[in-house]
Design an enzyme around this catalytic site. Structure first.
Site, short mmCIF file in Angstrom:
data_model
loop_
_atom_site.label_atom_id
_atom_site.label_comp_id
_atom_site.label_asym_id
_atom_site.label_seq_id
_atom_site.Cartn_x
_atom_site.Cartn_y
_atom_site.Cartn_z
N SER A 104 0.84 -1.19 0.00
CA SER A 104 0.00 0.00 0.00
C SER A 104 0.88 1.25 0.00
CB SER A 104 -0.96 -0.05 1.20
OG SER A 104 -1.99 0.89 1.05
N ASP A 235 -8.61 -6.29 -4.40
CA ASP A 235 -8.20 -5.09 -3.67
C ASP A 235 -9.20 -3.95 -3.92
OD1 ASP A 235 -6.95 -2.89 -2.57
OD2 ASP A 235 -5.04 -3.21 -3.57
N HIS A 263 -6.86 -6.31 -0.11
CA HIS A 263 -5.89 -5.35 0.43
C HIS A 263 -5.55 -5.77 1.87
CE1 HIS A 263 -4.09 -1.30 -0.21
NE2 HIS A 263 -4.10 -1.25 1.12
#
Length: 288
Positions: A104, A235, A263
């Site tokens: 991320s 995600d 995610h």
């Protein structure tokens, strides 16, 4: 081994250096770079242990997370400064270069390292992230509306159990529906991170930090460091068009897909993610 790293006047980071569980000649260490507003303790121990079978593993708390200094209101900073923090962590452990694994926001910081300190990066593995400047294209979607609504509540005051409830709800959205969601496992992970930090609030500092200096996507084509981009098809923050765009943008980028991954690094994806990272760090993908 745990230590603290001074990265700026009045700013100190917590970092942990875990030895490799092997007597073989030690390869370059792995540096784990976590996402926004997240402690390094959110790297699951199961993943860390798999990587430590072959590598020394270093993880750390960003500013305003975990046991690192929480002082954004007094000492505001730009996101780009967090990439320089990662270099300071390597310096503190006398590591000339490392295999960088970024999730991320950690993937954004990994890209900045590839551009500004390529000599410190042996290989990179980036996942659940977007290319620098990647949100400027209409073909690259923004995070899901449900997540954006939940993020509006991130810094709201809550007691400990309510905060844990919020974090588990957040992980449920991040996880997606492609792999099983174990609420108890994520609750235990977050409880451990809270105990590590000694506090359960969040200032959402990284959401408020300046994004100056991140519009550098065009520079990625010149990157010569081998970089793996892991596509997480479920995600909701950076859906699959982002991973393909990033891999194509990089001078030496390649793409692998972990089916069902969202995610989140849950127990289902630990094994394939570790395998992808270790293939990248060994260079096996480049051998016939």
């Amino acid at each position: 081994m745990e230590t603290t790293v001074d990265v700026a006047p009045g700013i100190r980071l917590w970092a942990q250096d875990l030895p490799a569980a092997t007597d073989a000649p030690e390869p370059d260490p792995v540096l784990l770079v976590m996402g926004a507003n997240a402690s390094g303790l959110l790297w699951p121990d199961e993943l860390v242990a798999r990587l430590a079978e072959r590598h020394r593993v270093i993880r750390y708390d960003h500013r305003d997370t975990g046991r690192s200094t929480w002082a954004f209101d007094e000492h505001p900073y730009a996101i780009a400064e967090l990439a320089r923090d990662a270099v300071a962590v390597l310096d503190a452990f006398d590591v000339p270069r490392a295999h960088v694994v970024g999730m991320s926001l950690g993937g954004v910081l990994g890209q900045l390292l590839l551009l500004d300190a390529p000599e410190r990066v042996a290989t990179a593995t980036l996942f659940c992230t977007a290319a620098l400047g990647g949100y400027g294209s209409p073909d690259l979607p923004a995070p899901s509306p449900a997540l954006l609504a939940l993020w509006e509540q991130m810094a709201d005051p809550r007691d400990l159990e309510a905060e844990l409830d919020w974090r588990v709800a957040h992980w449920r959205l991040l996880n997606g529906t492609g792999t099983p969601f174990d609420a108890d496992w994520f609750r235990a992970l977050e409880r451990r991170a809270i105990e590590h930090a000694g506090r359960h609030d969040t200032t959402a500092a990284h959401a408020r930090a300046s994004q100056d200096g991140l519009e550098r996507g065009a520079e990625l084509a010149a990157v010569e460091v081998p970089t793996l981009v892991v596509e997480a098809p479920e995600d909701p923050v950076n859906p699959p068009p982002h991973s393909g765009h990033l891999a194509r943008s990089l001078g030496r980028g390649r793409l692998v897909r972990i089916p069902g991954m969202g995610h989140a690094v849950n127990r289902t994806v630990v094994a394939p993610l570790a395998a992808a990272v270790l293939t990248q760090t060994s260079g096996a993908h480049s051998r016939g």
